[in-house]
Design an enzyme around this catalytic site. Structure first.
Site, PDB file in Angstrom:
ATOM      1  N   ARG A  53       0.808  -1.455   0.029  1.00 60.85           N
ATOM      2  CA  ARG A  53       0.105   0.110   0.064  1.00 60.85           C
ATOM      3  C   ARG A  53       0.895   1.239   0.062  1.00 60.85           C
ATOM      4  O   ARG A  53       0.526   2.130  -0.693  1.00 60.85           O
ATOM      5  CB  ARG A  53      -0.921   0.070   1.288  1.00 60.85           C
ATOM      6  CG  ARG A  53      -2.106  -0.594   1.081  1.00 60.85           C
ATOM      7  CD  ARG A  53      -2.427  -0.933   2.454  1.00 60.85           C
ATOM      8  NE  ARG A  53      -1.743  -2.181   2.847  1.00 60.85           N
ATOM      9  CZ  ARG A  53      -1.744  -3.345   2.422  1.00 60.85           C
ATOM     10  NH1 ARG A  53      -2.756  -3.846   1.934  1.00 60.85           N
ATOM     11  NH2 ARG A  53      -0.882  -4.154   2.910  1.00 60.85           N
ATOM     12  N   THR A  54       1.874   1.226   1.011  1.00 55.36           N
ATOM     13  CA  THR A  54       2.430   2.820   0.959  1.00 55.36           C
ATOM     14  C   THR A  54       3.283   3.023  -0.213  1.00 55.36           C
ATOM     15  O   THR A  54       3.474   3.934  -0.697  1.00 55.36           O
ATOM     16  CB  THR A  54       3.472   2.579   2.269  1.00 55.36           C
ATOM     17  OG1 THR A  54       2.490   2.134   3.564  1.00 55.36           O
ATOM     18  CG2 THR A  54       4.148   3.907   2.560  1.00 55.36           C
ATOM     19  N   LYS A  82      26.050  -4.861  -1.568  1.00 49.06           N
ATOM     20  CA  LYS A  82      27.425  -4.834  -1.526  1.00 49.06           C
ATOM     21  C   LYS A  82      27.948  -4.098  -0.278  1.00 49.06           C
ATOM     22  O   LYS A  82      29.204  -3.690  -0.014  1.00 49.06           O
ATOM     23  CB  LYS A  82      27.825  -3.961  -2.754  1.00 49.06           C
ATOM     24  CG  LYS A  82      27.387  -4.738  -4.012  1.00 49.06           C
ATOM     25  CD  LYS A  82      27.882  -3.822  -5.219  1.00 49.06           C
ATOM     26  CE  LYS A  82      27.195  -4.184  -6.644  1.00 49.06           C
ATOM     27  NZ  LYS A  82      27.436  -3.277  -7.617  1.00 49.06           N
ATOM     28  N   ARG A 103      11.703   3.619   3.739  1.00 51.14           N
ATOM     29  CA  ARG A 103      11.109   2.610   4.851  1.00 51.14           C
ATOM     30  C   ARG A 103      12.441   1.606   5.070  1.00 51.14           C
ATOM     31  O   ARG A 103      13.034   1.317   4.157  1.00 51.14           O
ATOM     32  CB  ARG A 103       9.960   1.738   4.075  1.00 51.14           C
ATOM     33  CG  ARG A 103       9.764   0.586   5.065  1.00 51.14           C
ATOM     34  CD  ARG A 103       8.527  -0.131   4.751  1.00 51.14           C
ATOM     35  NE  ARG A 103       7.209   0.502   4.948  1.00 51.14           N
ATOM     36  CZ  ARG A 103       6.069   0.099   5.080  1.00 51.14           C
ATOM     37  NH1 ARG A 103       5.976  -1.001   4.566  1.00 51.14           N
ATOM     38  NH2 ARG A 103       5.057   0.897   5.180  1.00 51.14           N
ATOM     39  N   HIS A 131       5.215   6.137  11.381  1.00 47.88           N
ATOM     40  CA  HIS A 131       4.800   6.037  10.241  1.00 47.88           C
ATOM     41  C   HIS A 131       3.775   7.033   9.713  1.00 47.88           C
ATOM     42  O   HIS A 131       2.669   7.119   9.853  1.00 47.88           O
ATOM     43  CB  HIS A 131       4.066   4.512   9.888  1.00 47.88           C
ATOM     44  CG  HIS A 131       3.841   4.210   8.635  1.00 47.88           C
ATOM     45  ND1 HIS A 131       3.917   5.067   7.632  1.00 47.88           N
ATOM     46  CD2 HIS A 131       3.377   2.998   8.027  1.00 47.88           C
ATOM     47  CE1 HIS A 131       3.589   4.377   6.314  1.00 47.88           C
ATOM     48  NE2 HIS A 131       3.231   2.804   6.792  1.00 47.88           N
TER      49      HIS A 131
HETATM   50  C1  NCD Z   1       1.731  -1.000   8.304  1.00 48.15           C
HETATM   51  C2  NCD Z   1       3.155  -1.112   8.375  1.00 48.15           C
HETATM   52  O1  NCD Z   1       3.833  -1.011   7.420  1.00 48.15           O
HETATM   53  O2  NCD Z   1       3.611  -0.652   9.304  1.00 48.15           O
HETATM   54  N1  NCD Z   1       1.291  -1.168   6.745  1.00 48.15           N
HETATM   55  C3  NCD Z   1       1.273   0.088   6.123  1.00 48.15           C
HETATM   56  O3  NCD Z   1       1.939   0.620   5.847  1.00 48.15           O
HETATM   57  N2  NCD Z   1      -0.153   0.045   5.837  1.00 48.15           N
HETATM   58  C4  NCD Z   1       1.054  -2.089   9.104  1.00 48.15           C
HETATM   59  C5  NCD Z   1       1.337  -3.383   8.947  1.00 48.15           C
HETATM   60  O4  NCD Z   1       2.464  -3.809   8.656  1.00 48.15           O
HETATM   61  O5  NCD Z   1       0.936  -4.196  10.181  1.00 48.15           O
END
Ligand code: NCD
Length: 305
Positions: A53-54, A82, A103, A131
């Site tokens: 999703r993100t 590497k 991320r 997040h």
């Molecule tokens: C979440 C995350 O990555 O923290 N997912 C997201 O970005 N919608 C929640 C999760 O992984 O449980």
């Protein structure tokens, strides 16, 4: 937007949040108005952890603003394999892109990375830390469904390792929401987060079960047990499967209760809940696009016009 980077929801004032949500609502109403606004802009995607999703909603958002993305791809296929440091990786990719989305499994990595770059950097999740762009779409969804005034929110599941939970709790504090945290003892909010929330004026109420508090809630935010962050597999097994909701659970809830989940879900919400009027988690995921369009537009400003 007065910020160069978005690292945690702690840095956002109520005014900052409202600015993003209002702009997202404008975009959702008239996406055509920003269709070419950032033509030629490139967003760098650096995902050192899995994402659906993100990553895809940031990509969609950038493309719907007229721009495009450059994607580092998987760690296995990048120079990280590497032994390249994160500081070097971001300094290289800043030369290709106008903004970065990062991320990383290590808490604090986006903050450190942001100190090496001049382009806007968004933390798309750092370990069990924060997040913040998820929080913005969560708040947008809450505002659409329940409003942000006089709000009572239950946050349930993995409150220890769930970064979406930490980010959301800080932001809800700014809206004076009544917050209830429901989890097994082993997955309660980290004590430093509780302390910090108190310092910021929140009243943190912790519960071992949902039953007693459910009828009073406007929003129930369910989260996945973050299996990948458990140091010990046996610890994970002890709690897996607890705190699951189904249509029966929701009989005690207010008719207007909004059920949310950042997704992916494993088995925390039975599929039968999807067909009830309570379920808002797919709408929540879809809101990621206008909210991230608004965020990118505000962070990029007019610099690339
Ligand atoms: C979440 C995350 O990555 O923290 N997912 C997201 O970005 N919608 C929640 C999760 O992984 O449980």
């Amino acid at each position: 937007m007065r910020h160069d980077h978005l690292i945690t929801s702690k840095q956002l004032s109520r005014g900052d949040i409202t600015e993003v949500l209002d702009h997202a609502a404008e975009i959702a109403d008239d996406p055509g108005a920003v269709l070419e606004k950032h033509a030629g802009t490139l967003l760098g995607l650096l995902f050192f952890e899995p994402s659906t999703r993100t990553k895809m909603s940031f990509e969609t958002a950038m493309k719907r603003l007229g721009g495009d993305v450059v994607d580092m791809g998987s760690i296995e296929s990048s120079s990280v394999k590497k032994g390249e440091t994160l500081a070097d990786t971001v300094r290289v990719i800043e030369g290709y892109a106008d903004a970065l989305v990062l991320r990383h499994p290590r808490e604090g990595a986006p903050k450190m990375a942001s100190e090496y770059v001049d382009v806007p950097l968004v933390n798309a999740g750092d370990g069990a830390g924060h997040h913040p762009s998820q929080t913005l779409l969560d708040l947008y969804t809450i505002r659409e469904n329940a409003g942000l005034e006089d709000l009572s929110v239950g946050i349930m599941g993995d409150l220890k390792y769930g970064r979406t939970v930490h980010s959301l709790a800080y932001a809800l504090t700014k809206f004076d929401a009544s917050q209830h945290f429901i989890s097994p003892e082993s997955l309660q909010l980290p004590r430093e987060v509780v302390y910090d929330l108190h310092q910021n004026g929140a009243t943190v109420r912790e519960h071992g079960d949902l039953e007693s508090i459910l009828p009073t809630l406007d929003v129930l935010y369910v989260t996945r047990i973050q299996q990948e962050r458990f140091p010990d597999e046996n610890e994970y097994r002890k709690v897996a499967g607890e705190y699951r909701i189904d249509a029966g659970t929701l009989e005690a809830a207010d008719d207007d209760l909004t059920v949310m989940h950042p997704l992916p879900r494993v088995d925390e919400i039975a599929p039968e809940v999807d067909d009830t009027g309570h379920a808002a988690y797919f709408e929540q995921a879809h809101n990621g696009v206008p909210v991230r369009m608004a965020l990118l537009d505000l962070l990029l400003g007019d610099s690339d016009e």
